[in-house]
Every structure is written in C-alpha cells, then in structure tokens.
Design an enzyme around this catalytic site. Sequence first.
Site, short mmCIF file in Angstrom:
data_model
loop_
_atom_site.label_atom_id
_atom_site.label_comp_id
_atom_site.label_asym_id
_atom_site.label_seq_id
_atom_site.Cartn_x
_atom_site.Cartn_y
_atom_site.Cartn_z
N CYS A 30 11.00 160.37 -32.42
CA CYS A 30 10.97 159.92 -33.82
C CYS A 30 11.26 158.42 -33.89
O CYS A 30 10.59 157.68 -34.62
CB CYS A 30 11.99 160.68 -34.66
N CYS A 46 16.47 162.15 -32.75
CA CYS A 46 15.20 162.43 -32.07
C CYS A 46 14.62 161.15 -31.45
O CYS A 46 14.23 160.23 -32.17
CB CYS A 46 14.23 163.03 -33.08
#
Length: 105
Positions: A35, A32
Amino acid sequence: MSNRVIHVSSCEELDKHLRDERVVVDFSAVWCGPCRAISPVFEKLSNEFITFTFLHVDIDKLNVHPIVSKIKSVPTFHFYRNGSKVSEFSGASESILRSTLEANK
C-alpha cells in the site's frame, strides 16, 4: 504538482463521493508495505486522470462501512461511475491501475 487524492475520514464522506461521475478508491492500511509502495503512484495518476475523483480509505479507520468491511486484502482498488461499481482489483500494480483507469475514462 498538487495531490488530488481525498483522504476519506467518515462513512458519510465516502458515500457522498461514490456518487460522483468517475471515482477510484484506494482501500489500504498503514501497516501494508505494498500500500505504501503504490501510494505515490496513485497520487501521480490523480494528476493525469483529472476527470476521476481519487479517494484514499484506511480500512482500519472506516471498517464499519459496509463496503470497507468486505475488503479482504489490501491494496484493493474499486472503480465507480455515478454510484455503481464498474471494476475492481487487488494488488499494487501500476500497470493494472493505469489500464483500468484508461478503460473507464
């Protein structure tokens, strides 16, 4: 400045820490991009909000945990006080993360 973020490696460890007085959990995944972008911010805030326990959970490694299995998007942040969830949001927003920490001091 040291990193105070605990990288949770088991369901038992997550359950143990969720009972702490003030907890913020970063549910994320290695694949991600957002993230990865918010991770250094989360680490920085762990040194500013020292009354909180900061946890990092890789959803792909702990996907059998009942809480983790309900995460629909990453990053998602959950805030706990003495074992009860008091707030949550999804997205890589430093301002929302900071304001939610402030609101739950």
